[in-house]
Write a protein that holds these residues in place. Structure first.
Motif, PDB file in Angstrom:
ATOM      1  N   ALA A  59       0.810  -1.192  -0.517  1.00  0.00           N
ATOM      2  CA  ALA A  59      -0.783   0.097  -0.128  1.00  0.00           C
ATOM      3  C   ALA A  59       0.710   1.262   0.079  1.00  0.00           C
ATOM      4  CB  ALA A  59      -0.975  -0.182   1.109  1.00  0.00           C
ATOM      5  N   VAL A  60       1.985   0.883   1.263  1.00  0.00           N
ATOM      6  CA  VAL A  60       3.006   2.726   0.988  1.00  0.00           C
ATOM      7  C   VAL A  60       3.680   2.564  -0.838  1.00  0.00           C
ATOM      8  CG1 VAL A  60       4.922   3.505   2.040  1.00  0.00           C
ATOM      9  CG2 VAL A  60       2.996   2.487   2.929  1.00  0.00           C
ATOM     10  N   ALA A  61       4.003   1.044  -1.228  1.00  0.00           N
ATOM     11  CA  ALA A  61       4.927   1.581  -2.014  1.00  0.00           C
ATOM     12  C   ALA A  61       4.104   1.928  -3.514  1.00  0.00           C
ATOM     13  CB  ALA A  61       5.196   0.134  -2.785  1.00  0.00           C
ATOM     14  N   ALA A  98       7.215   7.234   8.696  1.00  0.00           N
ATOM     15  CA  ALA A  98       6.657   7.355  10.124  1.00  0.00           C
ATOM     16  C   ALA A  98       6.013   5.670  10.545  1.00  0.00           C
ATOM     17  CB  ALA A  98       5.742   8.966  10.128  1.00  0.00           C
ATOM     18  N   LEU A  99       4.953   5.807   9.827  1.00  0.00           N
ATOM     19  CA  LEU A  99       4.158   4.766   9.774  1.00  0.00           C
ATOM     20  C   LEU A  99       4.832   3.204   9.591  1.00  0.00           C
ATOM     21  CD1 LEU A  99       1.078   2.689  10.297  1.00  0.00           C
ATOM     22  CD2 LEU A  99       1.317   2.860   7.230  1.00  0.00           C
ATOM     23  N   GLU A 150      16.947  -3.340  10.232  1.00  0.00           N
ATOM     24  CA  GLU A 150      15.231  -2.276   8.897  1.00  0.00           C
ATOM     25  C   GLU A 150      14.529  -1.119  10.431  1.00  0.00           C
ATOM     26  OE1 GLU A 150      13.142  -3.434   7.007  1.00  0.00           O
ATOM     27  OE2 GLU A 150      14.696  -5.569   6.582  1.00  0.00           O
ATOM     28  N   VAL A 151      14.484  -0.958  11.323  1.00  0.00           N
ATOM     29  CA  VAL A 151      14.664   0.172  12.159  1.00  0.00           C
ATOM     30  C   VAL A 151      16.335   1.489  11.860  1.00  0.00           C
ATOM     31  CG1 VAL A 151      14.839   1.330  14.828  1.00  0.00           C
ATOM     32  CG2 VAL A 151      13.604  -1.209  14.043  1.00  0.00           C
ATOM     33  N   THR A 153      16.640   6.361   9.063  1.00  0.00           N
ATOM     34  CA  THR A 153      17.569   7.171   7.694  1.00  0.00           C
ATOM     35  C   THR A 153      16.305   8.265   7.161  1.00  0.00           C
ATOM     36  OG1 THR A 153      19.431   5.775   8.030  1.00  0.00           O
ATOM     37  CG2 THR A 153      18.883   6.814   6.224  1.00  0.00           C
ATOM     38  N   LEU A 154      15.529   6.730   6.402  1.00  0.00           N
ATOM     39  CA  LEU A 154      14.620   7.532   4.916  1.00  0.00           C
ATOM     40  C   LEU A 154      13.486   8.094   6.065  1.00  0.00           C
ATOM     41  CD1 LEU A 154      13.333   4.358   3.436  1.00  0.00           C
ATOM     42  CD2 LEU A 154      14.176   6.372   2.594  1.00  0.00           C
ATOM     43  N   LEU A 155      13.268   8.123   6.663  1.00  0.00           N
ATOM     44  CA  LEU A 155      12.471   9.166   8.114  1.00  0.00           C
ATOM     45  C   LEU A 155      12.903  10.825   8.431  1.00  0.00           C
ATOM     46  CD1 LEU A 155       9.068  10.124   8.926  1.00  0.00           C
ATOM     47  CD2 LEU A 155       9.802   9.455  11.663  1.00  0.00           C
TER      48      LEU A 155
END
Length: 176
Positions: A26-28, A88-89, A130-131, A136-138
Motif C-alpha cells: 500500500a505504501v509503495a 513514520a508508519l 530495518e529500524v 534514515t529514510l524518515l
C-alpha cells in the motif's frame, strides 16, 4: 492470564509479517501514485522481504513439526497526506516488530527452547537493520528541500538492501 508460548507468539508473528508485507505494498503504491519511483521500488522490495520473513517462520514451524495456520490480516492504510506519513508508519511498524521478535526470543529462552532462541537471533539482527533504514529514510524526508532529494538519496545509497544473506533461514517455497 497465562503468558503466550513461543510457538503461539511465532504463529501470531506470521500474520504480522504478512500484514507488514501488505502495508508496504500500500505504501509503495501510494509513492508510485505520487510519481516517486525510487520510494515505490524500495517499499515494493520491503514488501517481498516481509513476505519472505513470514515464509521463513512457516518453514521453521514445518521443520519443527509445529502446527501452522496462516491467519487473515487486517485492512491496511492506503491514504497519506505527506511523504513523511508512510515513512513514520513504516518506522513505527518496524519498532513494533522488533518488540515482537524480542518477546519471542525471551519466550524461547524462558521455555528452554534453544532451537527457538537460535532461530530468533537472525531476526533480531535483521530488525536492527530495518529500524535503522526506516529511521534514515524518515530523517532524510524530514530534512529534504524537495521530494527529488529523497529520490536521489535512495537511488544513490543502498539502505536496507544488504543483498542475499546466506545466514538467513530458509523460506517455505523459497524466497522471492
Amino acid at each position: 492470564m497465562r503468558k503466550a508460548s513461543f510457538n503461539d507468539l511465532l504463529s501470531t508473528q506470521v500474520g504480522n509479517e504478512f500484514s507488514a508485507s501488505q502495508q508496504y505494498i500500500a505504501v509503495a503504491t501510494w509513492f508510485a501514485n505520487q510519481d516517486l519511483p525510487q520510494l515505490a521500488k524500495y517499499f515494493y522490495r520491503q514488501s517481498v522481504e516481509e513476505r519472505n520473513h513470514a515464509m521463513m517462520m512457516v518453514q521453521y514451524m514445518l521443520d519443527r513439526d509445529l502446527p501452522v495456520s496462516i491467519p487473515g490480516i487486517p485492512a491496511v492504510r492506503n491514504d497519506f497526506t505527506s511523504v513523511t506519513e508512510p515513512l513514520a508508519l513504516a518506522l513505527k511498524q518496524e519498532k513494533e516488530v522488533t518488540k515482537n521478535i524480542e518477546d519471542m526470543f525471551r519466550a524461547a529462552r524462558s521455555e528452554d527452547d534453544a532451537l527457538g532462541e537460535q532461530f530468533m537471533l537472525w531476526f533480531l539482527k535483521e530488525q536492527v537493520e530495518e529500524v535503522a533504514s526506516m529511521t534514515t529514510l524518515l530523517n532524510i524526508a524530514q530534512r529534504a528541500d524537495n521530494l527529488f532529494d529523497i529520490e536521489n538519496f535512495i537511488a544513490r545509497e543502498t539502505i536496507g538492501d544488504g543483498g542475499h544473506d546466506s545466514s538467513a533461514p530458509e523460506a517455505a517455497g523459497g524466497s522471492l
